[in-house]
Design an enzyme around this catalytic site. Structure first.
Site, PDB file in Angstrom:
ATOM      1  N   ALA A   7      -7.078  -4.587   7.341  1.00 54.43           N
ATOM      2  CA  ALA A   7      -7.986  -3.449   7.135  1.00 54.43           C
ATOM      3  C   ALA A   7      -9.247  -3.836   6.368  1.00 54.43           C
ATOM      4  O   ALA A   7     -10.137  -3.003   6.189  1.00 54.43           O
ATOM      5  CB  ALA A   7      -7.253  -2.334   6.389  1.00 54.43           C
ATOM      6  N   LYS A  45     -13.570  -0.082   6.473  1.00 54.25           N
ATOM      7  CA  LYS A  45     -14.172  -0.740   5.301  1.00 54.25           C
ATOM      8  C   LYS A  45     -15.270  -1.708   5.710  1.00 54.25           C
ATOM      9  O   LYS A  45     -16.330  -1.737   5.100  1.00 54.25           O
ATOM     10  CB  LYS A  45     -13.126  -1.515   4.498  1.00 54.25           C
ATOM     11  CG  LYS A  45     -11.750  -0.913   4.486  1.00 54.25           C
ATOM     12  CD  LYS A  45     -11.589   0.198   3.486  1.00 54.25           C
ATOM     13  CE  LYS A  45     -10.211   0.804   3.616  1.00 54.25           C
ATOM     14  NZ  LYS A  45      -9.874   1.748   2.609  1.00 54.25           N
ATOM     15  N   ASP A  92      -1.221  -5.770   9.020  1.00 54.09           N
ATOM     16  CA  ASP A  92      -2.208  -4.750   8.681  1.00 54.09           C
ATOM     17  C   ASP A  92      -3.468  -5.487   8.219  1.00 54.09           C
ATOM     18  O   ASP A  92      -3.466  -6.129   7.170  1.00 54.09           O
ATOM     19  CB  ASP A  92      -1.631  -3.878   7.541  1.00 54.09           C
ATOM     20  CG  ASP A  92      -2.588  -2.770   7.119  1.00 54.09           C
ATOM     21  OD1 ASP A  92      -3.710  -2.698   7.667  1.00 54.09           O
ATOM     22  OD2 ASP A  92      -2.200  -1.970   6.245  1.00 54.09           O
ATOM     23  N   TRP A 128       0.851  -1.194   0.000  1.00 52.77           N
ATOM     24  CA  TRP A 128       0.000   0.000   0.000  1.00 52.77           C
ATOM     25  C   TRP A 128       0.888   1.245   0.000  1.00 52.77           C
ATOM     26  O   TRP A 128       1.853   1.291   0.760  1.00 52.77           O
ATOM     27  CB  TRP A 128      -0.900  -0.025   1.239  1.00 52.77           C
ATOM     28  CG  TRP A 128      -1.839   1.145   1.348  1.00 52.77           C
ATOM     29  CD1 TRP A 128      -2.581   1.689   0.364  1.00 52.77           C
ATOM     30  CD2 TRP A 128      -2.119   1.893   2.537  1.00 52.77           C
ATOM     31  NE1 TRP A 128      -3.317   2.742   0.854  1.00 52.77           N
ATOM     32  CE2 TRP A 128      -3.050   2.885   2.185  1.00 52.77           C
ATOM     33  CE3 TRP A 128      -1.675   1.813   3.854  1.00 52.77           C
ATOM     34  CZ2 TRP A 128      -3.551   3.795   3.108  1.00 52.77           C
ATOM     35  CZ3 TRP A 128      -2.169   2.713   4.770  1.00 52.77           C
ATOM     36  CH2 TRP A 128      -3.106   3.696   4.402  1.00 52.77           C
TER      37      TRP A 128
HETATM   38  C1  LMR Z   1      -6.951   2.772  -0.468  1.00 55.45           C
HETATM   39  O1  LMR Z   1      -5.872   2.156  -0.493  1.00 55.45           O
HETATM   40  O2  LMR Z   1      -7.530   3.146  -1.494  1.00 55.45           O
HETATM   41  C2  LMR Z   1      -7.590   3.082   0.844  1.00 55.45           C
HETATM   42  O3  LMR Z   1      -6.909   2.430   1.869  1.00 55.45           O
HETATM   43  C3  LMR Z   1      -7.746   4.515   1.086  1.00 55.45           C
HETATM   44  C4  LMR Z   1      -6.453   5.184   1.442  1.00 55.45           C
HETATM   45  O4  LMR Z   1      -6.383   5.792   2.508  1.00 55.45           O
HETATM   46  O5  LMR Z   1      -5.506   5.105   0.657  1.00 55.45           O
END
Ligand code: LMR
Length: 399
Positions: free
Chosen positions: A220, A253, A218, A137
């Site tokens: 989420a 989420k 993590d 991410w």
């Molecule tokens: C995403 O990856 O789109 C979500 O987790 C929102 C964010 O905060 O980036």
């Protein structure tokens, strides 16, 4: 506004360099500004229903009504936040009988949890190292690295073939030493959707135990991959195998609470003395960053989880979201054999083998808004546009 007269000496804030906007969050504005009716928003990770809306869950609305009527004070709760919320989330993540001592605090979303965990690590060891599978991410690096934790990449996923590089990952993790942290996505890998199989999780758990690693998980998107329990299975395996572990959890989420910033951080240790010290450090670190987390989202989740009927409704709404995600994945895979991998993946995201240039062409030519990496939010698609999307991306994949 015209610049005011600028003094001949630079003032403090004049020294700041301009910063680019976060490329994921920027997609929200870019897509909103696009006047084309047929545009497709598969950028940031929010659930959308068949009509393209991100509705507030029924159970959340019901809990909000209860809070509106019954909440009697807005007085401070303290740096741990809503402790009952934390108690209720704990078995959802860890099951009923996890071993060791697990302490937890409420945080402002999963981001707050990731940052607080990183600060805790840095406070414990200024030389701490965290192994991070790539790609990950885009906010992991800024959030965790900012706390001063060294981040070392390991290979995780091959975008061209859509495969997890498990052998390469395990061989890279051969360089770890006791006390190193291992960043893992509990489920619904962001950005690839490619989760480890249970057998692979078992191998990772074996490595964690053998080498004395500290999993930094993590989680989420629990409940949006293959159901609440199945999505926690890998996390539970590595946490059980570890002497110490750190878990950043989010309700943004799976309760659709996004902007309410609702999450928690849990830390497992095997000693009650260490657990007590961890908890004290979490409170004092939280106090220096946000003092106390925002209440509303956690109060909503607590209210839902405490009422049997609301809890059951949440489970059914979550299952519905999960089913819709799986249906779109199946539909993409059926469109073209080159998209078959999408059906083997989980959660909101998958990553297409596209270059940034191709992503930008899709944006310009078709109004398709996805992340520069080729990550797209599967559930941003609907029955009306999934085939159009699949046709546009496969045409691009042809070159
Ligand atoms: C995403 O990856 O789109 C979500 O987790 C929102 C964010 O905060 O980036």
């Amino acid at each position: 506004m015209a610049d005011a007269i600028v003094a001949d000496r630079p003032m403090l804030l004049d020294r700041l360099e301009a910063k680019p906007t976060d490329s994921l969050l920027a997609l929200i504005q870019l897509c909103d500004a696009d006047p084309r009716a047929e545009k497709i928003d598969v950028g940031v990770g929010v659930y959308r229903d068949a009509a393209g809306n991100t509705p507030i869950l029924r159970c959340v609305k019901a809990a909000e009504r209860i809070l509106l009527e019954g909440q009697e004070t807005k007085a401070y709760l303290g740096s741990a936040g809503d402790t009952r919320f934390v108690e209720l989330i704990k078995p959802i993540v860890f099951g009923d009988n996890p071993s060791g001592y697990i302490v937890g605090v409420q945080t402002p979303g999963g981001c707050g949890a990731l940052r607080l965990g990183a600060e805790l690590v840095h406070a414990a060891d200024r030389q701490a190292r965290m192994f991070v599978g790539q790609p990950t991410w885009i906010n992991h690096g800024p959030l965790i690295g900012c706390a001063g934790v060294e981040m070392i990449d390991y290979p995780y996923y091959d975008k061209a073939s859509g495969a997890i590089l498990f052998d390469e990952m395990m061989s890279a993790l051969g360089q770890t030493r006791a006390g190193d942290l291992l960043l893992l996505h509990g489920c619904c890998h962001n950005p690839t959707g490619a989760d480890l199989s249970l057998d692979q999780w078992r191998e990772v758990a074996g490595l964690v135990s053998e080498r004395g690693l500290v999993p930094y998980v993590d989680i989420a998107y629990q409940g949006l991959g293959n159901g609440l329990e199945a999505d926690a299975a890998g996390t539970r395996l590595v946490v059980e195998a570890a002497e110490q572990a750190i878990i950043a959890q989010s309700c943004d989420k799976n309760f659709g609470l996004y902007r309410e910033r609702t999450g928690s951080l849990f830390v497992k240790t095997l000693s009650s003395r260490t657990a007590e010290a961890v908890f004290g450090n979490l409170l004092s670190l939280a106090r220096t960053m946000w003092s106390m987390p925002p209440d509303h989202g956690a109060a909503v989740v607590r209210t839902v989880l405490e009422e049997d009927a609301l809890r059951a409704d949440w489970r059914s709404e979550l299952d519905d979201m999960c089913t819709r995600i799986r249906a779109i994945r199946a539909r993409m895979a059926a469109f073209d054999p080159r998209l078959a991998f999408v059906n083997d993946q989980n959660g909101m995201f998958s990553m297409l083998p596209l270059t940034k240039g191709q992503v930008l062409e899709l944006r310009a030519d078709h109004g398709i808004y996805m992340a520069d990496s080729g990550r797209f939010n599967v559930v941003g698609l609907s029955d009306d546009n999934v085939d159009r999307f699949a046709a546009a991306v496969t045409e691009k994949m042809d070159g």
